[in-house]
Design a protein around this motif. Structure first.
Motif, PDB file in Angstrom:
ATOM      1  N   ASP A   6       0.809  -1.296   0.047  1.00 47.71           N
ATOM      2  CA  ASP A   6       0.018   0.138   0.126  1.00 47.71           C
ATOM      3  C   ASP A   6       0.936   1.095  -0.012  1.00 47.71           C
ATOM      4  OD1 ASP A   6       0.864  -0.667   2.260  1.00 47.71           O
ATOM      5  OD2 ASP A   6      -1.083  -0.552   3.456  1.00 47.71           O
ATOM      6  N   THR A   8       2.621   4.109   1.464  1.00 43.96           N
ATOM      7  CA  THR A   8       3.024   4.222   2.829  1.00 43.96           C
ATOM      8  C   THR A   8       4.272   5.361   2.657  1.00 43.96           C
ATOM      9  OG1 THR A   8       5.171   2.720   2.499  1.00 43.96           O
ATOM     10  CG2 THR A   8       3.318   1.908   3.313  1.00 43.96           C
ATOM     11  N   ASP A  23       3.608   4.924   8.437  1.00 44.47           N
ATOM     12  CA  ASP A  23       2.376   5.502   7.996  1.00 44.47           C
ATOM     13  C   ASP A  23       2.048   5.108   6.717  1.00 44.47           C
ATOM     14  OD1 ASP A  23       3.714   7.362   6.432  1.00 44.47           O
ATOM     15  OD2 ASP A  23       3.889   8.872   8.216  1.00 44.47           O
ATOM     16  N   PHE A  24       0.685   4.814   6.716  1.00 48.66           N
ATOM     17  CA  PHE A  24       0.195   4.341   5.360  1.00 48.66           C
ATOM     18  C   PHE A  24      -1.197   4.920   5.259  1.00 48.66           C
ATOM     19  CE2 PHE A  24      -1.604   1.615   8.648  1.00 48.66           C
ATOM     20  CZ  PHE A  24      -2.751   1.439   8.296  1.00 48.66           C
ATOM     21  N   ALA A  25      -1.608   5.170   3.783  1.00 46.87           N
ATOM     22  CA  ALA A  25      -2.858   5.716   3.354  1.00 46.87           C
ATOM     23  C   ALA A  25      -3.911   4.798   3.280  1.00 46.87           C
ATOM     24  CB  ALA A  25      -2.563   6.461   2.247  1.00 46.87           C
ATOM     25  N   ASP A  26      -5.105   4.899   3.694  1.00 46.50           N
ATOM     26  CA  ASP A  26      -6.262   3.970   3.160  1.00 46.50           C
ATOM     27  C   ASP A  26      -7.381   4.851   2.978  1.00 46.50           C
ATOM     28  OD1 ASP A  26      -7.445   4.518   5.747  1.00 46.50           O
ATOM     29  OD2 ASP A  26      -7.151   2.541   6.479  1.00 46.50           O
ATOM     30  N   ASP A  27      -8.706   4.450   2.895  1.00 49.23           N
ATOM     31  CA  ASP A  27      -9.803   4.997   2.533  1.00 49.23           C
ATOM     32  C   ASP A  27     -10.151   6.146   3.855  1.00 49.23           C
ATOM     33  OD1 ASP A  27     -10.195   3.796  -0.127  1.00 49.23           O
ATOM     34  OD2 ASP A  27     -11.486   2.534   0.516  1.00 49.23           O
ATOM     35  N   GLY A  29      -7.906   7.965   5.681  1.00 48.73           N
ATOM     36  CA  GLY A  29      -6.979   8.735   6.131  1.00 48.73           C
ATOM     37  C   GLY A  29      -5.727   8.273   5.865  1.00 48.73           C
ATOM     38  N   VAL A  30      -4.868   8.423   7.052  1.00 48.28           N
ATOM     39  CA  VAL A  30      -3.559   8.095   7.085  1.00 48.28           C
ATOM     40  C   VAL A  30      -3.198   7.517   8.417  1.00 48.28           C
ATOM     41  CG1 VAL A  30      -1.086   8.545   6.894  1.00 48.28           C
ATOM     42  CG2 VAL A  30      -2.515   9.638   5.258  1.00 48.28           C
ATOM     43  N   HIS A  31      -2.847   6.394   8.515  1.00 49.40           N
ATOM     44  CA  HIS A  31      -2.705   5.839   9.925  1.00 49.40           C
ATOM     45  C   HIS A  31      -1.408   5.099  10.384  1.00 49.40           C
ATOM     46  CE1 HIS A  31      -6.931   6.178  10.004  1.00 49.40           C
ATOM     47  NE2 HIS A  31      -7.089   5.526   8.867  1.00 49.40           N
ATOM     48  N   VAL A  51      -5.624  11.928   9.917  1.00 51.99           N
ATOM     49  CA  VAL A  51      -4.298  11.540   9.420  1.00 51.99           C
ATOM     50  C   VAL A  51      -3.547  11.328  10.980  1.00 51.99           C
ATOM     51  CG1 VAL A  51      -2.114  12.608   8.546  1.00 51.99           C
ATOM     52  CG2 VAL A  51      -4.470  12.666   7.285  1.00 51.99           C
ATOM     53  N   GLU A  53       0.602  10.463  11.516  1.00 43.82           N
ATOM     54  CA  GLU A  53       1.708  10.080  10.479  1.00 43.82           C
ATOM     55  C   GLU A  53       3.047  10.572  11.304  1.00 43.82           C
ATOM     56  OE1 GLU A  53       1.192  12.804   7.546  1.00 43.82           O
ATOM     57  OE2 GLU A  53       1.271  14.661   8.750  1.00 43.82           O
TER      58      GLU A  53
END
Length: 257
Positions: A6, A8, A23-27, A29-31, A51, A53
């Motif tokens: 994914d 990152t 940190d990584f992005a998904d639907d 936000g960023v987690h 977010v 991050e």
């Protein structure tokens, strides 16, 4: 070795080398998550809509500092937060500002971070602040200046380093790595840019003998990773036909990106 598929961003090795926080992005936000160096045992630590991050481990490996904001908040702000390494007991340390990129001091008692305060004709204005890990004692270390970014703490605790964004050529010291003592004194250019290389995202090796840095190759217009010795000798250690970014040292001082 590729560990994730994914999107990152920033990553940081745990002090014992057994986990990597990133940190990584998904639907939503960023987690923030952690993963083993072999790509197994991935664990998400944050799930709040918004977010979260730029994770950085505490020296003892028990906590992770990061910056975060929730969507649709009014007025907008980004805060420095700390949580346990398993994602529990999240605490917000700063309020009402735009605070980014926290990093623990070597003894774990303080956190340095950037505070974005506005814009200027030569780039975004950012200052460096330090706060105690319990949220007390907030103070400014470096006044806001154009292009300032990416603070890091030397392993002996005597210096905080940062760079001036290389993409802002009109800003003073653009592409240089600077250092300052934690009390705000002794500000100096540590490594100036060269004709071929302009530096960014500098991070200290665990033994304090070297710095790993992003370095923009002006000849080909691509971002590399450079290794800089204490005496300033610089060599490119990661290159190719695409940009590379976000360098990090492993627990045994092996450079990663």
């Amino acid at each position: 070795m590729r560990l994730t598929t994914d999107v990152t961003g920033f990553s940081d090795w745990s002090p014992d080398g057994r986990r990597i926080a990133f940190d990584f992005a998904d639907d939503s936000g960023v987690h923030i998550a952690t993963i083993s160096p072999d790509g197994r045992h991935r664990r998400s630590l944050t799930t709040t809509l918004g977010v979260q991050e730029v994770p950085r481990w505490s020296p003892d490996g028990t906590k992770i500092a990061f910056d975060a904001f929730e969507f649709d908040q009014e007025p907008f702000s980004i805060s420095i937060r700390v949580m346990r390494a398993d994602g529990s007991h999240q605490r917000q340390l700063t309020h009402g500002a735009i605070d980014v990129e926290p990093v623990f001091s070597p003894d774990g008692t303080k956190i340095a971070f950037g505070r974005i305060v506005g814009d200027s004709p030569t780039g975004q204005l950012e200052a460096i602040y330090v706060i105690h890990a319990d949220g007390s004692g907030l103070r400014e270390v470096v006044p806001a200046r154009a292009g300032l970014e990416h603070p890091d703490w030397s392993p002996d605790g005597r210096q905080i380093t940062f760079n001036i964004a290389p993409e802002n050529p009109d800003a003073a010291d653009s592409g240089a790595i600077l250092s300052v003592r934690p009390n705000g004194r002794g500000l100096r250019v540590m490594y100036p840019p060269t004709r071929e290389l302009r530096f960014f995202k500098a991070v200290w090796s665990p033994d304090g003998r070297e710095i790993l840095s992003g370095c923009h190759d002006t000849g080909v217009g691509l971002d590399r990773i450079c290794r800089i010795s204490g005496r300033g000798k610089t060599r490119v250690v990661v290159s190719g036909d695409t940009d590379v970014n976000f360098p990090s040292w492993g627990a045994q001082a092996r450079p990663r990106h």
